[in-house]
Design a protein around this motif. Structure first.
Motif, PDB file in Angstrom:
ATOM      1  N   PRO A  54       0.847  -1.193   0.000  1.00  0.00           N
ATOM      2  CA  PRO A  54       0.000   0.000   0.000  1.00  0.00           C
ATOM      3  C   PRO A  54       0.882   1.243   0.000  1.00  0.00           C
ATOM      4  O   PRO A  54       2.057   1.195   0.363  1.00  0.00           O
ATOM      5  CB  PRO A  54      -0.800  -0.132   1.306  1.00  0.00           C
ATOM      6  N   THR A 315      -3.854  -3.467 -12.379  1.00  0.00           N
ATOM      7  CA  THR A 315      -3.206  -3.316 -11.081  1.00  0.00           C
ATOM      8  C   THR A 315      -1.832  -2.686 -11.258  1.00  0.00           C
ATOM      9  O   THR A 315      -1.248  -2.697 -12.345  1.00  0.00           O
ATOM     10  CB  THR A 315      -3.044  -4.674 -10.371  1.00  0.00           C
ATOM     11  N   ARG A 385      -7.655   7.618 -10.216  1.00  0.00           N
ATOM     12  CA  ARG A 385      -8.371   7.143  -9.040  1.00  0.00           C
ATOM     13  C   ARG A 385      -9.795   6.750  -9.412  1.00  0.00           C
ATOM     14  O   ARG A 385     -10.306   7.140 -10.441  1.00  0.00           O
ATOM     15  CB  ARG A 385      -8.381   8.221  -7.958  1.00  0.00           C
ATOM     16  N   ILE A 736      -4.668  -4.175  -1.657  1.00  0.00           N
ATOM     17  CA  ILE A 736      -4.112  -4.499  -2.975  1.00  0.00           C
ATOM     18  C   ILE A 736      -5.121  -5.285  -3.811  1.00  0.00           C
ATOM     19  O   ILE A 736      -5.318  -5.025  -4.996  1.00  0.00           O
ATOM     20  CB  ILE A 736      -2.795  -5.279  -2.810  1.00  0.00           C
ATOM     21  N   GLN A 739      -7.830  -3.128  -5.432  1.00  0.00           N
ATOM     22  CA  GLN A 739      -7.472  -1.979  -6.255  1.00  0.00           C
ATOM     23  C   GLN A 739      -8.163  -2.033  -7.613  1.00  0.00           C
ATOM     24  O   GLN A 739      -8.381  -1.011  -8.250  1.00  0.00           O
ATOM     25  CB  GLN A 739      -5.957  -1.905  -6.449  1.00  0.00           C
TER      26      GLN A 739
END
Length: 796
Positions: A54, A315, A385, A736, A739
């Motif tokens: 992270p 990712t 984002r 993770i 994500q």
């Protein structure tokens, strides 16, 4: 001088054994404490060390990674222990049919290039390695001019560059003789090799030599492979699997490394169909050489490869891997972008040209892994984002709909989930849920299996069924403009599958083949034996694939009945995630599924049958493999039980490279290649299993040590630092894993289906943070009891 000894792979293992003032356990503990995950791999032309972490722990993990690579200790005592671990890994490879087929292929297809030797090395050469040999290799090759670092994610570039300079800036170049790898000569005549193996199926690879990955022909070759054998609309799937029933699995791919590559056609079949399957596959390749492909096939392949390529950037790990591979092959981190540009320019003529140029029948390399019985006969995308605002909607028929908007990539992913699996079965119908889910994406009322595949793959999408022991459904993805198409096809597969008798029979054979393939996995055999003892007559004792006998007895009538019972509104959840308009998506789904899907009822609200009370004991099994498997399993509770959080943290604490279990059994004693713990949670009961893969002569000692570590969890629990690391590791991996929007939405959908609520993933981290050492010790004492324990020993 150490060609074939596996020295690069051995050094990869040793770099985790300490350096820069940290011991092996301290390296793992430090990464775990930041919520990160550290690992490495070695392939033919690279060794890669990587950490997922992270954002808050990124700089600390970067420090650790630099220390691992730049200041390795390579201690003598650790080397001796790790040698035995790698010997176990070699033994595991010797037990794996796919690994054996791969090694046979590389030593047949390559005559002089070093890739003909296995990366892990030959056991006799590996046994000759000394610790000083590995140190010398490290000093020579781990030089700054032979190293590059890739970082992707939410970081400050200037800060990262400065930190790397601080950590590795003083690393000096090494004197290293130039390494000129021999060029593999062209294949001028056919080659063929076979090898027997204790398995039930025939496995085979057909290959033609290709140029390296930077050759301008590679995009056309990738498209050729896609037309031939990628997806259910491909020629090999359609003509060899579906129409002729000659194979259980078939595919085409391009292996394009930095040296001479390969065009690969692979298949698995029953031994008596292997020759016919091979000829049918080669005919498909020859037809393209002489007749070419259609415009529709070219466009479908381009869309399929484009979508697949875009999916590899979801990712941070994916993005870093893509940039690193591009830099290694062409000194360009943007190679993926350039590749996609080149892909769009390929013409039908170029496809036929590369097929004619490379797929010549006289240059074929063929390798086969034969069952023993058969072998007796002769022979760059910028990060953005996303929101986590999931919209939850209940349709009039009870179907739950979850929507998550994520505009980082022009893709929309969908997954449907319905309660099902082994709870819907008995010993006579075992495997029916898996078979039914497979058939959902075959023939429907409006589409044949072929036209369904063509409809989705022609627009660069994919649709397929998925299955777990507790749920099943249909999932897929499309490019953003094709949302309506995938909703329509989702409706077709869920609402109107036909279960044609001929297709049912073909897929039954395929499922039976998977059951036989499963017999090649020692740990799967051991787990299945444990489940039978632990769950008795309860459905959880059954394998989700079923048995050969039960699968052979299934018919279309039973499949229709199960489908009508389970694919109903109250029993399902569907999630959409990606670049979508939530209002429009909701409207389209309502139009397609709200009136057409019956409401029904939620399945498995009451327990199937009582679980057995007296099941503890030891099971001794034998096999012909080189490795021994030890399982120590305990029955636990249903997934709604509040103890699940503590069990999950215990599994994390017992599975990491910093765990006492790992350090004691693998590191300090060198008894096992793999050791750890895993758990299964389900509607009615779960299990917790400690496992180890070891040498047969060491299984008794491993069992004693593992039982002692389990007893330690009960009597003393985890200390403060162990608990802190386990929590940090769980929280980091949770972040993770979520994500990618699709993974987040899928987790929410499954939680909703199972009764935890779609927002369970938001609440769970706080549950984990609230646990203390006493909580975990009490849970360990509650479940890790001798009267709730099954030990399975699988050995020679």
């Amino acid at each position: 001088s150490w060609m074939g000894a596996g020295v690069s792979h051995c050094l990869e293992h040793m770099l985790f054994k300490g350096g820069a003032g940290r011991s092996a356990s301290e390296i793992a503990a430090a990464v775990q404490a930041e919520g990160g995950y550290i690992n490495a791999y070695t392939s033919f032309d690279r060794t890669v060390y990587w950490i997922d972490a992270p954002t808050d722990g990124a700089m600390t993990c970067l420090d650790i990674l630099c220390d691992v690579v730049g200041d390795a200790a390579i201690p003598e005592d650790e080397f001796e222990r790790e040698q035995d671990v790698i010997r176990r890994e070699i033994a595991m490879g010797n037990d794996n049919p796919n690994r054996q087929l791969g090694e046979l292929f590389f030593r047949t297809a390559y005559l002089i290039h070093p890739c003909r030797h296995p990366v892990i090395g030959y056991l006799d050469l590996f046994n000759q390695l000394q610790c000083e040999d590995v140190r010398a290799y490290y000093r020579e090759h781990y030089s700054p001019d032979n190293l590059f670092i890739v970082i992707a994610g939410d970081i400050n570039a200037e800060e990262v560059i400065a930190r790397i300079g601080e950590k590795l800036g003083a690393l000096s170049r090494r004197r290293r003789a130039p390494q000129i790898l021999p060029s593999e000569p062209p294949v001028l005549s056919s080659r063929s090799e076979t090898q027997t193996f204790p398995t039930e199926l025939h496995r085979e690879r057909l290959a033609w030599q290709l140029p390296a990955e930077t050759d301008p022909a590679i995009p056309a070759l990738d498209l050729l492979a896609s037309v031939l054998g990628s997806g259910r609309s491909s020629r090999l799937y359609r003509n060899v699997r579906e129409r002729t029933d000659l194979v259980h699995g078939v595919g085409a791919s391009v292996f394009s490394p930095s040296f001479a590559g390969q065009f690969l056609l692979s298949f698995q079949s029953d031994p008596d169909k292997a020759e016919a399957a091979r000829q049918a596959i080669l005919r498909e390749a020859e037809e393209i050489r002489h007749q070419g492909i259609t415009e529709q096939e070219l466009e479908t392949a381009k869309r399929r490869l484009t979508s697949s390529h875009l999916g590899n950037f979801l990712t941070m790990n994916d993005q870093a891997s893509a940039m690193g591979s591009g830099w290694l092959s062409s000194r360009s981190p943007n190679r993926s972008r350039d590749y996609l540009t080149a892909l769009q320019k390929v013409s039908m003529t170029e496809i036929q040209e590369v097929a004619t140029r490379f797929l010549h029948p006289d240059h074929l390399v063929r390798v086969s892994l034969l069952p023993k019985i058969a072998g007796k006969s002769p022979q760059v995308f910028a990060p953005a984002r996303r929101t986590e605002e999931i919209r939850s909607i209940e349709l009039a028929n009870g179907l739950k709909l979850l929507l998550l908007r994520d505009s980082r990539l022009p893709l929309v992913r969908v997954a449907s989930f319905f309660r099902g699996g082994v709870l819907a079965e008995n010993s006579e119908t075992s495997g029916i849920s898996r078979l039914m889910s497979t058939l959902l994406t075959k023939d429907t009322r409006s589409y044949s299996a072929e036209s369904l595949a063509e409809s989705i793959e022609s627009i660069g999408g994919q649709i397929s069924s998925h299955f777990t022991t507790t749920a099943f459904g249909v999932s897929g993805y499309v490019l953003r403009p094709n949302l309506e198409t995938i909703i329509d096809l989702l409706g077709e597969t869920l609402l109107t599958p036909l279960f044609l008798e001929s297709t049912v029979e073909r897929e039954k054979k395929s499922q039976a083949a998977l059951i036989l393939m499963q017999m090649d996995s020692p740990i799967r055999i051991a787990i299945q034996s444990l489940k039978r003892r632990m769950f008795g007559a309860h459905p959880y004792a059954m394998d989700s694939l079923g048995s050969i006998e039960s699968v052979n007895s299934l018919n279309a009538t039973a499949l229709v009945s199960l489908h009508q019972r389970l694919v109903v509104g109250e029993n399902g959840v569907i999630c959409f995630a990606g670049d979508l308009d939530p209002d429009r998506t909701e409207s389209l789904v309502r139009s397609r599924l709200e009136g057409a899907m019956a409401p029904g009822s939620r399945a498995f609200q009451a327990p199937a049958i009582p679980l057995p009370n007296d099941f503890s004991g030891i099971i001794e099994l034998t096999h012909e493999k080189e490795q021994a498997i030890l399982l120590i399993g305990f029955r636990t509770v249903d997934l709604m039980h509040p103890d699940q959080a503590a069990l999950e943290i215990l599994a994390e604490a017992c599975s990491d490279m910093a765990s006492r279990l790992f350090i004691r059994i693998r590191e300090n004693l060198g008894l096992a290649y793999s050791v750890g713990a895993f758990r299964m949670e389900a509607l009615e009961s779960g299990y917790f299993i400690f496992h180890a893969s070891t040498a047969p002569e060491k299984i008794d000692l491993v069992q004693r040590e593992m039982l002692a570590e389990i007893d330690h969890l009960i009597t003393e629990g985890l200390d403060h630092e162990e608990l802190r690391r386990a929590k940090a590791a769980w929280l980091g991996q949770d972040a993770i894993q979520h994500q990618e929007a699709a993974e987040l939405a899928n987790a929410a959908a499954l939680d909703e289906l199972q009764g935890l609520g779609w927002d369970h993933y938001q609440k769970k981290p706080d549950q984990m943070r609230s646990l203390d050492s006493k909580d975990l010790q009490e849970v360990a004492a509650r479940y890790f009891r001798e009267d709730a324990r099954v030990i399975v020993r699988l050995s020679r």
